[in-house]
Scaffold this motif. Structure first.
Motif, PDB file in Angstrom:
ATOM      1  N   TYR A 115     -49.511 -38.759  -0.014  1.00 37.12           N
ATOM      2  CA  TYR A 115     -50.793 -38.103  -0.234  1.00 37.12           C
ATOM      3  C   TYR A 115     -51.471 -37.889   1.110  1.00 37.12           C
ATOM      4  O   TYR A 115     -51.789 -38.850   1.816  1.00 37.12           O
ATOM      5  CB  TYR A 115     -51.686 -38.959  -1.144  1.00 37.12           C
ATOM      6  N   GLN A 132     -53.764 -34.035  -2.239  1.00 38.82           N
ATOM      7  CA  GLN A 132     -54.604 -35.120  -2.715  1.00 38.82           C
ATOM      8  C   GLN A 132     -53.952 -35.742  -3.946  1.00 38.82           C
ATOM      9  O   GLN A 132     -53.068 -35.137  -4.563  1.00 38.82           O
ATOM     10  CB  GLN A 132     -56.001 -34.619  -3.074  1.00 38.82           C
ATOM     11  N   LYS A 133     -54.403 -36.922  -4.333  1.00 38.92           N
ATOM     12  CA  LYS A 133     -53.780 -37.624  -5.453  1.00 38.92           C
ATOM     13  C   LYS A 133     -53.899 -36.859  -6.770  1.00 38.92           C
ATOM     14  O   LYS A 133     -53.048 -36.980  -7.639  1.00 38.92           O
ATOM     15  CB  LYS A 133     -54.386 -39.013  -5.601  1.00 38.92           C
ATOM     16  N   LYS A 134     -54.960 -36.094  -6.934  1.00 39.27           N
ATOM     17  CA  LYS A 134     -55.171 -35.382  -8.188  1.00 39.27           C
ATOM     18  C   LYS A 134     -54.614 -33.966  -8.162  1.00 39.27           C
ATOM     19  O   LYS A 134     -54.784 -33.214  -9.126  1.00 39.27           O
ATOM     20  CB  LYS A 134     -56.662 -35.357  -8.526  1.00 39.27           C
ATOM     21  N   GLU A 135     -53.952 -33.588  -7.081  1.00 37.87           N
ATOM     22  CA  GLU A 135     -53.374 -32.245  -6.989  1.00 37.87           C
ATOM     23  C   GLU A 135     -51.857 -32.293  -7.111  1.00 37.87           C
ATOM     24  O   GLU A 135     -51.226 -33.302  -6.809  1.00 37.87           O
ATOM     25  CB  GLU A 135     -53.756 -31.602  -5.654  1.00 37.87           C
TER      26      GLU A 135
END
Length: 234
Positions: free
Chosen positions: A222, A195-198
């Motif tokens: 992503y 994911q974008k935040k990982e």
């Protein structure tokens, strides 16, 4: 043949049979094929072809390819052969049930333009071995190490041919060292995030033989973004 399932991709242009309980591909082959852009007539080798998903995707992308698909596990090699027949690609893809280190010039139609591999990820003597033999061989370096894979790629590639693979981020330094020892040059490095935040979990590389091009680092991939998975392969 043991119990299996059939999946359909790309508006049912591609149908794939794979074991119901054994090794099953994930998003990795689709992501990897999205980075490979063959030209008509190219000679390609897929090392560890599994059920044949990568050669079949590449044949959808580009006409008139000559693909040598190598798989050490007989059950998976047999399934790959069935998938190739079912998708009418017998004239483009040849499956070899063989250890890649035992392949000879008589098995391969000359030096390759492209070599691609979705290899065993888990380093030899690291991690818990999967109790399912088929999954264990596909995921752990029981029959093919990273160093051996790079040596094989260097051996069978044409001058200026390209090698494409995917690995966990933790193995990037090891892969760069193996490429350097075989005088192969990193051309493209792309990171894959769940994911974008990982943080990135995987990376894909394109490496050249006897080339000195500048390294390109494309935007990250992503996997939670619509269109970034199966659709990115074509």
């Amino acid at each position: 043949m043991p119990p299996f399932t059939i999946e359909y991709f790309f508006n049912e242009k591609l149908s794939i049979c794979q074991p119901k309980e054994g090794y099953r591909f994930s998003v990795d082959p689709f992501a990897l094929c999205g980075e490979v852009h063959p030209r008509p007539g190219d000679k390609i080798m897929d090392i560890g072809c599994g059920c044949g998903i990568i050669p079949l995707i590449l044949c959808l992308k580009t006409p008139a390819l000559c693909i040598t698909a190598v798989e050490i596990q007989k059950e998976l090699a047999d399934i790959a052969g069935e998938n190739i027949i079912k998708n009418h690609r017998q004239n483009q893809i040849t499956v070899h049930h063989k250890d890649i280190t035992q392949m000879t010039p008589s098995d391969i139609p000359g030096p390759q333009d492209i070599i691609i591999s979705n290899p065993p990820y888990i380093k030899k003597n690291h991690g818990r071995i999967n109790p399912h033999p088929q999954k264990a061989t596909a995921r752990h370096e029981l029959t093919l190490t990273l160093d051996t894979l790079i040596k094989i790629a260097s051996k069978w590639l044409k001058p200026h041919g390209t090698f494409h693979t995917i690995y966990p981020v933790s193995r990037l330094p090891e892969l760069l060292g193996a490429l350097s020892r075989e005088k192969m040059t990193l051309e493209t490095l792309r990171f894959i995030h769940p994911q974008k935040k990982e943080k990135a979990k995987l990376f894909m590389v394109k490496a050249g033989k006897h080339q000195n091009n500048a390294i390109t680092i494309p935007p990250p991939l992503y996997l939670d973004t619509p269109g970034e998975q199966a659709g990115s392969a074509l």
